[in-house]
Design an enzyme around this catalytic site. Structure first.
Site, PDB file in Angstrom:
ATOM      1  N   VAL A 184       0.867  -1.184   0.000  1.00  0.00           N
ATOM      2  CA  VAL A 184       0.000   0.000   0.000  1.00  0.00           C
ATOM      3  C   VAL A 184       0.900   1.230   0.000  1.00  0.00           C
ATOM      4  CG1 VAL A 184      -0.341  -0.158   2.522  1.00  0.00           C
ATOM      5  CG2 VAL A 184      -1.903   1.208   1.160  1.00  0.00           C
ATOM      6  N   PHE A 185       0.603   2.151  -0.915  1.00  0.00           N
ATOM      7  CA  PHE A 185       1.402   3.377  -1.038  1.00  0.00           C
ATOM      8  C   PHE A 185       0.741   4.479  -0.220  1.00  0.00           C
ATOM      9  CE2 PHE A 185       2.370   7.448  -3.155  1.00  0.00           C
ATOM     10  CZ  PHE A 185       3.767   7.426  -3.047  1.00  0.00           C
ATOM     11  N   GLY A 186       1.511   5.090   0.678  1.00  0.00           N
ATOM     12  CA  GLY A 186       1.018   6.205   1.496  1.00  0.00           C
ATOM     13  C   GLY A 186       1.627   7.512   1.023  1.00  0.00           C
ATOM     14  N   TYR A 187       0.796   8.526   0.870  1.00  0.00           N
ATOM     15  CA  TYR A 187       1.284   9.830   0.394  1.00  0.00           C
ATOM     16  C   TYR A 187       0.816  10.981   1.285  1.00  0.00           C
ATOM     17  CZ  TYR A 187      -3.435  10.000  -1.447  1.00  0.00           C
ATOM     18  OH  TYR A 187      -4.808   9.980  -1.533  1.00  0.00           O
ATOM     19  N   GLY A 188      -0.001  10.676   2.294  1.00  0.00           N
ATOM     20  CA  GLY A 188      -0.499  11.703   3.211  1.00  0.00           C
ATOM     21  C   GLY A 188      -0.199  11.269   4.637  1.00  0.00           C
ATOM     22  N   SER A 189      -1.239  11.199   5.445  1.00  0.00           N
ATOM     23  CA  SER A 189      -1.007  10.821   6.848  1.00  0.00           C
ATOM     24  C   SER A 189      -0.447   9.413   6.971  1.00  0.00           C
ATOM     25  CB  SER A 189      -2.305  10.953   7.656  1.00  0.00           C
ATOM     26  OG  SER A 189      -3.252  10.007   7.232  1.00  0.00           O
ATOM     27  N   GLU A 196      -9.600   5.427   6.311  1.00  0.00           N
ATOM     28  CA  GLU A 196      -9.644   6.216   5.074  1.00  0.00           C
ATOM     29  C   GLU A 196     -11.054   6.247   4.464  1.00  0.00           C
ATOM     30  OE1 GLU A 196      -6.907   7.900   4.173  1.00  0.00           O
ATOM     31  OE2 GLU A 196      -5.765   6.987   5.789  1.00  0.00           O
TER      32      GLU A 196
HETATM   33  C1  SIN Z   1      -2.538   8.528   2.428  1.00  0.00           C
HETATM   34  O1  SIN Z   1      -1.946   8.974   3.405  1.00  0.00           O
HETATM   35  O2  SIN Z   1      -1.954   7.772   1.614  1.00  0.00           O
HETATM   36  C2  SIN Z   1      -3.981   8.823   2.178  1.00  0.00           C
HETATM   37  C3  SIN Z   1      -4.457  10.156   2.623  1.00  0.00           C
HETATM   38  C4  SIN Z   1      -4.360  10.411   4.101  1.00  0.00           C
HETATM   39  O3  SIN Z   1      -4.762   9.564   4.907  1.00  0.00           O
HETATM   40  O4  SIN Z   1      -3.879  11.480   4.492  1.00  0.00           O
END
Ligand code: SIN
Length: 177
Positions: free
Chosen positions: A12-17, A88
């Site tokens: 799983v790729f995370g880009y935010g929190s 999410e």
């Molecule tokens: C993420 O972090 O990949 C999704 C957006 C978030 O939860 O901030």
């Protein structure tokens, strides 16, 4: 032959929190990126950094030719998605994505939480100064919207990632008392 004792796992790729708030177990963590996507503060948050009456602003992705979104990839057992899907849930859907792992340069197939335009919490584009004022004024059950942005900016700096949208927004919010 398939190893029946091995857990079924997914990247799983995370880009935010998901980069900085790691409240889930993982098997592997890698600095990573996805091609053709940009991170943008265009998604509303009714449940974490805002409320239904006063949503905050959090990140989603928007397609952009030649763009690169840097973040972190986790290999997680599939049972972890019960927690992640709940976390999410406010407009994000799991979408398939090819992920490049920074250390090895390998590409792996995985998923990303994507909040598409048209989802009920989507806010869309706005001038950066307007978004900064909105973020500075918002808060929800997970804390202030300002903290979400600050922590994301710090985490991206820690990864050596480039993202002028996030860094400029962070500068603008820091300038607001
Ligand atoms: C993420 O972090 O990949 C999704 C957006 C978030 O939860 O901030």
């Amino acid at each position: 032959m398939k190893d029946c004792t091995a857990p079924e796992a997914t990247w799983v790729f995370g880009y935010g929190s998901l980069i900085y708030k790691v409240d889930f177990p993982f098997l592997q963590r890698e600095v990573a990126s996805i091609d053709g996507w940009q991170r943008r503060f265009w998604q509303g948050s009714h449940d974490h950094r805002g409320t239904p009456d006063s949503p905050g602003r959090v990140v989603t992705l928007t397609p952009a030719r030649g763009a690169l979104c840097q973040g972190v990839a986790y290999r997680v057992e599939n049972s972890v998605f019960a927690h992640l899907d709940h976390r999410e849930k406010n407009g994000y859907q799991r979408a398939p994505v090819s992920i490049t792992l920074a250390a090895s340069g390998a590409t792996v197939e995985g998923v990303v939480y994507y909040a598409a335009p048209g989802n009920p919490a989507f806010l869309g584009e706005a001038p950066l100064p307007d978004m900064a004022r909105h973020i500075a004024a918002s808060a929800g059950p997970s804390g202030s919207n300002r903290d979400y942005l600050n922590q994301l900016a710090r985490a991206l700096q820690g990864l050596g990632a480039r993202d002028e949208h996030v860094f400029e927004l962070n500068r603008l919010v820091d300038a607001i008392e």
